[in-house]
Design a protein around this motif. Structure first.
Motif, short mmCIF file in Angstrom:
data_model
loop_
_atom_site.label_atom_id
_atom_site.label_comp_id
_atom_site.label_asym_id
_atom_site.label_seq_id
_atom_site.Cartn_x
_atom_site.Cartn_y
_atom_site.Cartn_z
N VAL A 92 42.88 36.48 37.12
CA VAL A 92 41.78 36.08 36.25
C VAL A 92 42.08 36.50 34.82
CG1 VAL A 92 39.37 36.54 35.71
CG2 VAL A 92 40.04 36.14 38.07
N SER A 93 41.84 35.60 33.88
CA SER A 93 42.12 35.87 32.47
C SER A 93 41.05 35.22 31.61
CB SER A 93 43.49 35.32 32.09
OG SER A 93 43.65 35.23 30.68
N ARG A 94 40.81 35.78 30.42
CA ARG A 94 39.89 35.14 29.48
C ARG A 94 40.39 33.76 29.07
NH1 ARG A 94 42.87 38.94 26.95
NH2 ARG A 94 43.83 38.55 24.91
N THR A 115 37.05 40.24 32.01
CA THR A 115 38.37 39.95 32.59
C THR A 115 39.40 40.99 32.20
OG1 THR A 115 39.08 38.55 30.72
CG2 THR A 115 37.90 37.46 32.53
N LYS A 118 39.48 44.93 35.22
CA LYS A 118 39.50 44.39 36.57
C LYS A 118 38.60 45.16 37.53
CE LYS A 118 42.44 41.04 35.73
NZ LYS A 118 42.43 41.02 34.27
N LEU A 121 35.29 43.60 37.11
CA LEU A 121 35.31 42.19 37.48
C LEU A 121 35.13 42.01 38.99
CD1 LEU A 121 35.82 39.21 36.67
CD2 LEU A 121 38.25 39.65 37.07
#
Length: 298
Positions: A92-94, A115, A118, A121
């Motif tokens: 997961v990334s911006r 993000t 973690k 998140l």
């Protein structure tokens, strides 16, 4: 550095610990149990349809769009859009996020910050779901509300207008965690319309269960740069926002957008000439548009 005329207001949040709500004591939003509902759909060979947040104008909101456009909205599942959709691809990334037609940059800026952390998140985005195993058109996400974690169940029907995402859309065409998380947050708040404008600080709290602190740059503390640097080092979630001078979403010549929210992705002090310079790095939830002044790419 940001020009004073367009300087955002930093907002930060961090997670607290103590005898408050926890993930083992989840409240089920609308009394919907994700595992039970998924098991029921799988046993009957059906895809889940959420009667409490239906594929209907009521879930969009009556004034988000003109009535004519509201009637044109279509709802589609990721499996109708892509042959092989994924909830998450390669982490997961911006950079997975691109804001859609809804003015929820405040929520997406907080999500972009999430993000980067973690461990927070995973509280919001459970791993026990996807399109590959036990897919039944149902997903769930968790948010902090009034001292407890709330588990929000949704179906995966997403709103489209004239073939385009009304909601946030993924940069990678077959990765759907941003769109589905946004839908769950819209359900928690009552409609997509209720995401159309809000406070970044509220979203930071909803994503962490933490405490938020705001610093208005019209009257900042004298050691603001050191506060930001320390907050970044201690892995706080941070964002910033600009005020509305005339109209929202007007991009100034320096690249900063009026009435917009950003994720703060770094704060450092660097040696420069015969002294030190404090700089911060910010990310735009639009997925494009950058600061064009000193220290920019040019």
């Amino acid at each position: 550095m940001l020009a004073p005329s367009s300087a955002p207001t930093p907002e930060q949040g961090w997670q607290t610990a103590g005898a408050t709500g926890n993930l083992q004591n989840l409240r089920k939003f609308n009394s919907q149990d994700f595992k039970d509902l998924r098991a029921s759909c799988l046993s009957r060979g059906l895809l889940f349809e959420d009667a409490t947040f239906p594929a209907h104008i009521s879930s969009i909101g009556p004034t988000l769009l003109p009535e004519e456009k509201l009637r044109q909205i279509q709802w589609k599942r990721p499996t109708e859009l892509q042959r092989n959709p994924y909830l998450v691809m390669d982490g997961v990334s911006r950079f997975d996020i691109m804001q859609g037609e809804i003015g929820d940059c405040w929520m997406l800026a907080a999500l972009g910050s999430l993000t980067l952390r973690k461990q927070f998140l995973e509280n919001v985005l459970p791993k026990d779901q996807g399109f590959q195993d036990d897919y039944a058109g149902i997903f769930h996400f968790r948010f902090w509300q009034y001292g407890e974690w709330v588990d929000v169940v949704i179906d995966d029907r997403l709103p489209f207008l004239n073939g385009r995402y009304l909601s946030v859309h993924p940069r990678t065409s077959n990765e759907f965690w941003p769109s589905l998380l946004e839908k769950a947050y819209a359900k928690l708040r009552g409609s997509y319309q209720n995401l159309n404008g809000g406070y970044l600080s509220d979203a930071l709290v909803d994503f962490t269960g933490g405490v938020q602190v705001q610093f208005p740059l019209k009257d900042p503390p004298p050691d603001l740069e050191e506060i930001l640097k320390a907050a970044d080092k201690s892995r706080c979630l941070m964002g910033c926002s600009t005020s509305v001078q005339s109209r929202r979403n007007i991009e100034l010549r320096n690249g900063i957008v009026q009435g917009h929210a950003y994720t703060i992705t770094g704060a450092v002090k660097i040696p420069y000439k015969n002294g030190w310079k404090h700089i911060i790095r910010i990310w735009n939830p639009w997925g494009h548009g950058e600061w064009k002044g000193p220290w920019s790419d040019e």
